[in-house]
Write a protein that holds these residues in place. Sequence first.
Motif, PDB file in Angstrom:
ATOM      1  N   GLY A 148       0.716  -1.104  -0.147  1.00  0.00           N
ATOM      2  CA  GLY A 148      -0.110  -0.130   0.140  1.00  0.00           C
ATOM      3  C   GLY A 148       0.968   1.338  -0.029  1.00  0.00           C
ATOM      4  O   GLY A 148       2.270   1.460   0.161  1.00  0.00           O
ATOM      5  N   GLY A 149       0.273   2.358  -0.271  1.00  0.00           N
ATOM      6  CA  GLY A 149       0.938   3.595  -0.147  1.00  0.00           C
ATOM      7  C   GLY A 149       1.871   3.536  -1.242  1.00  0.00           C
ATOM      8  O   GLY A 149       2.020   2.945  -2.281  1.00  0.00           O
ATOM      9  N   ASN A 150       2.789   4.803  -1.061  1.00  0.00           N
ATOM     10  CA  ASN A 150       3.973   5.082  -2.150  1.00  0.00           C
ATOM     11  C   ASN A 150       5.299   4.701  -1.555  1.00  0.00           C
ATOM     12  O   ASN A 150       6.228   4.962  -2.027  1.00  0.00           O
ATOM     13  CB  ASN A 150       3.878   6.491  -2.321  1.00  0.00           C
ATOM     14  N   CYS A 151       5.204   3.786  -0.335  1.00  0.00           N
ATOM     15  CA  CYS A 151       6.624   3.601   0.161  1.00  0.00           C
ATOM     16  C   CYS A 151       7.446   2.507  -1.066  1.00  0.00           C
ATOM     17  O   CYS A 151       6.927   1.960  -1.625  1.00  0.00           O
ATOM     18  CB  CYS A 151       6.536   2.752   1.501  1.00  0.00           C
ATOM     19  N   TRP A 152       8.813   2.818  -0.717  1.00  0.00           N
ATOM     20  CA  TRP A 152       9.487   2.093  -1.673  1.00  0.00           C
ATOM     21  C   TRP A 152      11.096   1.909  -1.192  1.00  0.00           C
ATOM     22  O   TRP A 152      11.746   2.637  -0.326  1.00  0.00           O
ATOM     23  CB  TRP A 152       9.776   2.926  -3.018  1.00  0.00           C
ATOM     24  N   ASN A 158       4.213   6.041   3.128  1.00  0.00           N
ATOM     25  CA  ASN A 158       5.022   6.795   1.992  1.00  0.00           C
ATOM     26  C   ASN A 158       6.543   6.873   2.238  1.00  0.00           C
ATOM     27  O   ASN A 158       7.300   7.697   1.641  1.00  0.00           O
ATOM     28  CB  ASN A 158       4.463   8.201   1.928  1.00  0.00           C
ATOM     29  N   ALA A 159       6.936   6.032   3.152  1.00  0.00           N
ATOM     30  CA  ALA A 159       8.415   6.047   3.523  1.00  0.00           C
ATOM     31  C   ALA A 159       9.432   5.633   2.471  1.00  0.00           C
ATOM     32  O   ALA A 159       8.943   4.732   1.568  1.00  0.00           O
ATOM     33  CB  ALA A 159       8.740   5.129   4.565  1.00  0.00           C
ATOM     34  N   GLN A 160      10.499   6.406   2.340  1.00  0.00           N
ATOM     35  CA  GLN A 160      11.519   6.065   1.181  1.00  0.00           C
ATOM     36  C   GLN A 160      12.818   5.644   1.588  1.00  0.00           C
ATOM     37  O   GLN A 160      13.227   6.337   2.302  1.00  0.00           O
ATOM     38  CB  GLN A 160      11.685   7.198   0.304  1.00  0.00           C
ATOM     39  N   ASN A 207       6.161   9.851   6.143  1.00  0.00           N
ATOM     40  CA  ASN A 207       7.081  10.363   4.804  1.00  0.00           C
ATOM     41  C   ASN A 207       8.195  10.222   5.132  1.00  0.00           C
ATOM     42  O   ASN A 207       9.062  11.085   4.591  1.00  0.00           O
ATOM     43  CB  ASN A 207       6.686  11.525   4.692  1.00  0.00           C
ATOM     44  N   VAL A 208       8.883   9.120   5.985  1.00  0.00           N
ATOM     45  CA  VAL A 208      10.253   9.144   6.265  1.00  0.00           C
ATOM     46  C   VAL A 208      11.175   8.754   5.162  1.00  0.00           C
ATOM     47  O   VAL A 208      10.800   8.217   4.171  1.00  0.00           O
ATOM     48  CB  VAL A 208      10.474   8.244   7.453  1.00  0.00           C
ATOM     49  N   LEU A 209      12.513   9.766   5.147  1.00  0.00           N
ATOM     50  CA  LEU A 209      13.474   9.284   4.167  1.00  0.00           C
ATOM     51  C   LEU A 209      14.688   8.807   4.793  1.00  0.00           C
ATOM     52  O   LEU A 209      15.339   9.391   5.853  1.00  0.00           O
ATOM     53  CB  LEU A 209      13.849  10.765   3.411  1.00  0.00           C
ATOM     54  N   ILE A 210      15.127   7.691   4.433  1.00  0.00           N
ATOM     55  CA  ILE A 210      16.111   7.148   5.007  1.00  0.00           C
ATOM     56  C   ILE A 210      17.352   6.720   3.751  1.00  0.00           C
ATOM     57  O   ILE A 210      16.933   5.958   2.914  1.00  0.00           O
ATOM     58  CB  ILE A 210      16.004   5.991   5.593  1.00  0.00           C
ATOM     59  N   ASP A 217       8.833   7.752  11.752  1.00  0.00           N
ATOM     60  CA  ASP A 217       7.640   8.094  11.343  1.00  0.00           C
ATOM     61  C   ASP A 217       7.629   9.680  10.976  1.00  0.00           C
ATOM     62  O   ASP A 217       8.409  10.432  11.349  1.00  0.00           O
ATOM     63  CB  ASP A 217       6.582   7.589  12.187  1.00  0.00           C
ATOM     64  N   ASP A 218       6.589   9.884  10.826  1.00  0.00           N
ATOM     65  CA  ASP A 218       6.231  11.531  10.126  1.00  0.00           C
ATOM     66  C   ASP A 218       7.030  11.771   9.171  1.00  0.00           C
ATOM     67  O   ASP A 218       7.210  10.888   8.215  1.00  0.00           O
ATOM     68  CB  ASP A 218       6.381  12.165  11.526  1.00  0.00           C
ATOM     69  N   ASN A 219       7.746  12.838   9.371  1.00  0.00           N
ATOM     70  CA  ASN A 219       8.753  13.464   8.161  1.00  0.00           C
ATOM     71  C   ASN A 219       9.915  13.318   8.501  1.00  0.00           C
ATOM     72  O   ASN A 219      11.103  14.176   8.027  1.00  0.00           O
ATOM     73  CB  ASN A 219       8.238  14.824   8.032  1.00  0.00           C
ATOM     74  N   ALA A 220      10.453  12.539   9.433  1.00  0.00           N
ATOM     75  CA  ALA A 220      11.962  12.346   9.870  1.00  0.00           C
ATOM     76  C   ALA A 220      12.821  11.840   8.625  1.00  0.00           C
ATOM     77  O   ALA A 220      12.442  11.224   7.749  1.00  0.00           O
ATOM     78  CB  ALA A 220      12.282  11.078  10.870  1.00  0.00           C
ATOM     79  N   VAL A 221      14.161  12.494   8.736  1.00  0.00           N
ATOM     80  CA  VAL A 221      15.181  12.179   7.343  1.00  0.00           C
ATOM     81  C   VAL A 221      16.365  11.732   8.340  1.00  0.00           C
ATOM     82  O   VAL A 221      16.708  12.384   9.125  1.00  0.00           O
ATOM     83  CB  VAL A 221      15.574  13.366   6.864  1.00  0.00           C
ATOM     84  N   ILE A 222      16.644  10.518   7.741  1.00  0.00           N
ATOM     85  CA  ILE A 222      18.026  10.003   8.272  1.00  0.00           C
ATOM     86  C   ILE A 222      19.001   9.619   7.114  1.00  0.00           C
ATOM     87  O   ILE A 222      18.660   8.948   6.336  1.00  0.00           O
ATOM     88  CB  ILE A 222      17.621   8.638   8.952  1.00  0.00           C
ATOM     89  N   LEU A 223      20.150  10.119   7.334  1.00  0.00           N
ATOM     90  CA  LEU A 223      21.176  10.236   6.138  1.00  0.00           C
ATOM     91  C   LEU A 223      22.755   9.816   6.657  1.00  0.00           C
ATOM     92  O   LEU A 223      22.824   9.699   7.863  1.00  0.00           O
ATOM     93  CB  LEU A 223      21.220  11.414   5.331  1.00  0.00           C
TER      94      LEU A 223
END
Length: 218
Positions: free
Chosen positions: A58-62, A78-80, A96-99, A112-118
């Motif tokens: 489901g969603g746009n997670c990838w 929608n996590a990426q 909407n997490v970005l890792i 979760d939410d809009n966290a960004v981990i790089l």
Amino acid sequence: MNPILSELLDKEASKGKKYTIYRKEEFFYRIIACKDFGNVKKGDFGGLIESEKNLSQGGNCWIADNATVIDNAKISENAQIFGNACIDDNVIIKGNVLIGGNAKICGHSLCDDNAVILGNTKIYDESYIHNNAVISDDAVLLDNAIICDNAKVYGNAVISGKSIIADNAKVYEQARVRDGSLVFQNAKIAGFSKILGCSEIGGESIIIDKIITNKKMK
């Protein structure tokens, strides 16, 4: 695209799947998109999973590039996940997490939410990263660390021992925050500073190359 592969993807899409397993690579499976969704196009190759339980249909997670999600880790909404990131154990990634980068997340951590981990970030144990928090560079979170709101942790900073970094606080360079300490509001912790013993650092405080124990500063 190969017509046979295209037909196979269409069949999988008709079953309600947005992706399917393409091939096995050593111990894990490379995924491929069955249809267009989000920024992903039909036929795009994704990263590696252990089984379909790792990535929601489901969603746009990838999961992209050579990122790996294994064990009981779950990616949804929608996590990426991209780059060479590795997610394992019982980690949950949603919103909407970005890792990306070479980030490593394990244990029972939640993002979760809009966290960004790089970067080369390492997140262990039951750490919790949410809202608009940003973790990058070589930062390390462990032992129930919580990073939330618009907080930023970067450089070689280490957050541990149930400590919380919140609001617009920043912890960076070689700083250490532990022992259930709280850094919040617009506070900045940098240099070789150590925040220990349930200290609370808030307001416009700027701590550089200092050891703070059992104190409240606002």
